[in-house]
Design an enzyme around this catalytic site. Structure first.
Site, mmCIF file in Angstrom:
data_model
loop_
_atom_site.group_PDB
_atom_site.id
_atom_site.type_symbol
_atom_site.label_atom_id
_atom_site.label_comp_id
_atom_site.label_asym_id
_atom_site.label_seq_id
_atom_site.Cartn_x
_atom_site.Cartn_y
_atom_site.Cartn_z
ATOM 1 N N ALA A 230 -0.813 6.427 -7.036
ATOM 2 C CA ALA A 230 -1.029 7.979 -6.993
ATOM 3 C C ALA A 230 -1.760 8.478 -5.793
ATOM 4 C CB ALA A 230 -1.775 8.333 -8.498
ATOM 5 N N GLY A 231 -1.608 7.847 -4.441
ATOM 6 C CA GLY A 231 -2.287 8.054 -3.398
ATOM 7 C C GLY A 231 -3.310 7.207 -3.136
ATOM 8 N N THR A 232 -3.114 6.319 -2.046
ATOM 9 C CA THR A 232 -4.573 5.738 -1.809
ATOM 10 C C THR A 232 -5.749 6.280 -1.618
ATOM 11 O OG1 THR A 232 -4.035 5.528 0.582
ATOM 12 C CG2 THR A 232 -2.666 3.901 -0.752
ATOM 13 N N GLY B 260 5.768 5.587 1.588
ATOM 14 C CA GLY B 260 4.733 5.662 0.745
ATOM 15 C C GLY B 260 3.865 6.786 0.670
ATOM 16 N N SER B 261 2.734 6.429 1.380
ATOM 17 C CA SER B 261 1.527 7.544 1.734
ATOM 18 C C SER B 261 2.387 8.834 2.484
ATOM 19 C CB SER B 261 0.532 7.168 2.584
ATOM 20 O OG SER B 261 -0.138 5.764 2.043
ATOM 21 N N GLU C 246 -1.630 14.582 -12.705
ATOM 22 C CA GLU C 246 -1.754 13.247 -12.837
ATOM 23 C C GLU C 246 -2.707 12.444 -12.366
ATOM 24 O OE1 GLU C 246 3.239 14.125 -11.380
ATOM 25 O OE2 GLU C 246 1.902 12.707 -10.173
ATOM 26 N N ARG C 247 -3.324 12.842 -11.061
ATOM 27 C CA ARG C 247 -4.600 12.088 -10.844
ATOM 28 C C ARG C 247 -5.705 12.148 -11.701
ATOM 29 N NH1 ARG C 247 -3.221 14.002 -4.599
ATOM 30 N NH2 ARG C 247 -2.300 11.976 -3.839
ATOM 31 N N THR D 88 6.810 2.737 -11.868
ATOM 32 C CA THR D 88 6.264 2.385 -12.940
ATOM 33 C C THR D 88 7.390 2.761 -14.336
ATOM 34 O OG1 THR D 88 4.099 2.713 -12.269
ATOM 35 C CG2 THR D 88 4.382 2.723 -14.713
ATOM 36 N N GLU E 90 9.310 5.389 -1.744
ATOM 37 C CA GLU E 90 10.493 4.461 -1.327
ATOM 38 C C GLU E 90 9.917 3.348 -0.389
ATOM 39 O OE1 GLU E 90 13.046 7.143 0.742
ATOM 40 O OE2 GLU E 90 13.640 8.239 -1.210
HETATM 41 C C1 LIG Z 1 1.825 -0.881 -9.705
HETATM 42 C C2 LIG Z 1 2.304 0.397 -8.943
HETATM 43 C C3 LIG Z 1 2.745 1.417 -9.628
HETATM 44 C C4 LIG Z 1 3.234 2.404 -8.858
HETATM 45 N N1 LIG Z 1 4.030 3.485 -9.581
HETATM 46 C C5 LIG Z 1 4.658 4.337 -9.084
HETATM 47 C C6 LIG Z 1 5.554 5.542 -9.556
HETATM 48 O O1 LIG Z 1 5.508 5.423 -10.808
HETATM 49 N N2 LIG Z 1 6.085 6.245 -8.979
HETATM 50 C C7 LIG Z 1 6.180 6.234 -7.683
HETATM 51 O O2 LIG Z 1 6.794 7.110 -6.821
HETATM 52 N N3 LIG Z 1 5.173 5.587 -6.939
HETATM 53 C C8 LIG Z 1 4.438 4.240 -7.622
HETATM 54 N N4 LIG Z 1 3.741 3.619 -6.811
HETATM 55 C C9 LIG Z 1 3.500 3.445 -5.631
HETATM 56 C C10 LIG Z 1 2.294 4.140 -4.918
HETATM 57 O O3 LIG Z 1 1.898 5.575 -5.068
HETATM 58 C C11 LIG Z 1 2.178 3.638 -3.539
HETATM 59 O O4 LIG Z 1 2.130 2.404 -3.337
HETATM 60 C C12 LIG Z 1 1.216 4.468 -2.649
HETATM 61 O O5 LIG Z 1 1.419 5.708 -2.569
HETATM 62 C C13 LIG Z 1 1.001 3.714 -1.305
HETATM 63 O O6 LIG Z 1 2.010 3.781 -0.675
HETATM 64 P P1 LIG Z 1 2.834 2.271 0.089
HETATM 65 O O7 LIG Z 1 2.356 1.106 -1.072
HETATM 66 O O8 LIG Z 1 3.986 2.279 0.683
HETATM 67 O O9 LIG Z 1 1.284 1.933 1.271
HETATM 68 P P2 LIG Z 1 1.330 2.710 2.824
HETATM 69 O O10 LIG Z 1 1.676 3.940 2.735
HETATM 70 O O11 LIG Z 1 2.405 1.770 3.592
HETATM 71 O O12 LIG Z 1 -0.039 2.471 3.226
HETATM 72 C C14 LIG Z 1 -0.550 1.061 3.644
HETATM 73 C C15 LIG Z 1 -2.089 1.279 3.963
HETATM 74 O O13 LIG Z 1 -2.229 2.255 5.123
HETATM 75 C C16 LIG Z 1 -3.122 3.269 4.620
HETATM 76 N N5 LIG Z 1 -2.459 4.480 5.233
HETATM 77 C C17 LIG Z 1 -1.264 5.027 5.056
HETATM 78 N N6 LIG Z 1 -1.287 6.198 5.785
HETATM 79 C C18 LIG Z 1 -2.477 6.486 6.461
HETATM 80 C C19 LIG Z 1 -3.090 7.558 7.102
HETATM 81 N N7 LIG Z 1 -2.729 8.611 7.421
HETATM 82 N N8 LIG Z 1 -4.319 7.458 7.193
HETATM 83 C C20 LIG Z 1 -5.197 6.269 6.783
HETATM 84 N N9 LIG Z 1 -4.673 5.231 6.145
HETATM 85 C C21 LIG Z 1 -3.256 5.316 5.966
HETATM 86 C C22 LIG Z 1 -3.021 3.419 3.168
HETATM 87 O O14 LIG Z 1 -3.931 3.986 2.542
HETATM 88 C C23 LIG Z 1 -3.016 1.915 3.003
HETATM 89 O O15 LIG Z 1 -4.357 1.139 2.865
HETATM 90 C C24 LIG Z 1 3.086 2.597 -7.547
HETATM 91 C C25 LIG Z 1 2.529 1.295 -6.961
HETATM 92 C C26 LIG Z 1 1.959 0.287 -7.557
HETATM 93 C C27 LIG Z 1 1.596 -0.685 -6.751
#
Ligand SMILES: Cc1cc2nc3c(=O)[nH]c(=O)nc-3n(C[C@H](O)[C@H](O)[C@H](O)COP(=O)(O)OP(=O)(O)OC[C@H]3O[C@@H](n4cnc5c(N)ncnc54)[C@H](O)[C@@H]3O)c2cc1C
Length: 396
Positions: free
Chosen positions: A373-375, A133-134, A244-245, A160, A129
């Site tokens: 799928a989780g950074t 995200g994370s 998935e991963r 996606t 959402e």
């Molecule tokens: C092209 C694309 C396709 C996708 N497809 C899907 C899909 O089909 N379904 C779906 O549900 N999602 C999907 N996603 C979402 C994707 O899983 C998220 O973008 C990802 O999980 C990260 O969330 P965020 O982008 O909100 O980043 P954030 O969570 O805001 O993170 C920003 C930065 O902060 C870091 N960070 C956050 N928390 C911590 C912590 N505790 N410790 C250290 N560092 C941290 C992160 O690693 C990152 O570097 C997709 C994303 C993209 C770009």
């Protein structure tokens, strides 16, 4: 100790069939499709002809009842041509439909899954959402029970296949007070449901794989479309995350392999200072590093897939060896994929910066695998958490 790293004859045939189809049907349209950012319309129907839409699904659902090794091999092979479309296929068949298969009622599975195998239905999975995200458990999309229906309000981002999906599996809070224990999973048909809308998101990479911002506004879905039980959404979500991963790692693998193959070919053909650039040691070093990176990524990925195929329930999640292996697979391949993509561009020089060479697409797509799928940061947290478990067995 039996360590046989070769694929079976059947697996090789599967790979060959998908590769031949990819080179004849997909490759010729990729440059244009990438430029206009359009998914080739019939891709799922084409894959149905190859019988690879429901690789792990039981035959009664129209699938071929193979394993996650075969799924990984198919996704790797598609991504040798297009990383982005391999992700689109994985998002539909593994993230949405396979997760649904593991958790939905028999009646609904028989209704939905055969149509996913014929390519009639394209799926998507909604976790992320705008403000979660994370920290996925921080989601705020709400599902409120009213009579025999749930009323959904909220939004999902970066989904996606969102703009083209016929089927969606998603998570919403059914009891916000309970935090992660108040999340449930639901499915519905987006194109046929009122109160659902989707906006396509523009991206610089992973073009051709449509990504959407989805909004639910007083969207009603029947109560029996709750999947996996009330407030049991986290089990649905985490149970499928590992497969998935692992299988999505394959998207990076295919691109890594193509970057290496295209760079080798180019380095042997491109002449500078009267010699092929492949004769220069700095170019050779890059090629050697690309090969090692690809092979190491491949081993981490297929060993995790093979291990998963030995498990009866094929479930990962916190406290399982599969959790660590799946996170390691995608972490390593994701970061290696970016490095290999950069090396491929460098070997191609100025031509690598232009769009007509396929390496550019592979390079642009690769970066996603450090995020989706989780950074990488989150994967490291998972691996470290599992390493510190009391029963951690370092040999696995
Ligand atoms: C092209 C694309 C396709 C996708 N497809 C899907 C899909 O089909 N379904 C779906 O549900 N999602 C999907 N996603 C979402 C994707 O899983 C998220 O973008 C990802 O999980 C990260 O969330 P965020 O982008 O909100 O980043 P954030 O969570 O805001 O993170 C920003 C930065 O902060 C870091 N960070 C956050 N928390 C911590 C912590 N505790 N410790 C250290 N560092 C941290 C992160 O690693 C990152 O570097 C997709 C994303 C993209 C770009």
């Amino acid at each position: 100790m039996a360590l046989d790293f070769t694929f079976t004859e059947e697996q090789r045939m599967l790979e060959d069939n998908v590769y031949k189809w990819g080179m004849s049907w997909l490759e010729p349209q990729m440059e244009h499709a990438y430029e206009v950012d359009e998914m080739p319309k019939d891709i799922f129907r084409e894959l149905a002809k190859l019988g690879v839409n429901g690789i792990v699904f039981e035959e009664k659902y129209g699938g071929t009842a193979m394993g996650y090794v075969e799924t990984t091999l198919v996704y790797e092979t598609i991504s040798r041509i297009s990383n982005a479309l391999s992700m689109t296929v994985g998002a539909s068949q593994t993230l949405a439909f396979d997760n649904f298969r593991r958790n939905a009622s028999e009646k609904h599975k028989l209704q939905v899954l055969p149509k996913s195998c014929t390519g009639e239905l394209i799926g998507c999975l909604g976790i992320t959402e705008p403000n979660a995200g994370s920290d996925a458990m921080g989601m705020t999309t709400r599902a409120v029970k009213k009579g025999d229906r749930y009323i959904i309000n909220g939004s999902k981002i970066f989904i996606t296949n969102g703009p083209v999906a016929d089927f969606m599996l998603f998570y919403a809070k059914t009891d916000p007070e309970k935090g992660p224990h108040g999340i449930s999973s639901f499915w519905f048909y987006p194109k046929k449901t009122k109160g659902f809308s989707c906006e396509k998101i523009k991206k610089w990479g992973m073009r051709t794989s449509p990504t959407g911002l989805l909004t639910f506004e007083d969207m009603e879905i029947p109560e029996d479309q709750l999947v996996g039980g009330l407030n049991k959404g986290v089990a649905v979500l985490t149970g499928g995350l590992c497969t998935e991963r692992i299988t999505l790692t394959a998207c990076s693998l295919g691109s890594q392999r193509s970057c290496l193959e295209l760079s080798l070919k180019y380095a042997k053909e491109r002449v500078q200072f009267g010699k092929p650039i492949a004769s220069f040691q700095t170019i050779q070093n890059k090629l050697a590093d690309m090969y090692c990176g690809y092979k190491a990524s491949r081993w981490l990925c297929y060993s995790a897939a093979a291990y998963c195929d030995t498990l009866t329930d094929k479930r990962g999640g916190k406290g399982t060896d599969l959790d660590r292996m799946a996170a390691a697979s995608l972490l390593f391949a994701g970061e290696m994929g970016t490095k290999i993509g950069l090396d491929a561009i460098q070997i191609h020089g100025g031509y690598g910066y232009c769009t007509e060479y396929g390496v550019t697409r592979h390079f642009l797509d690769q970066k996603l695998w450090e995020i989706g799928a989780g950074t990488s940061e989150i994967r490291r947290m998972i691996i470290a958490r599992e390493l510190m478990r009391d029963d951690f067995r370092s040999g696995l």
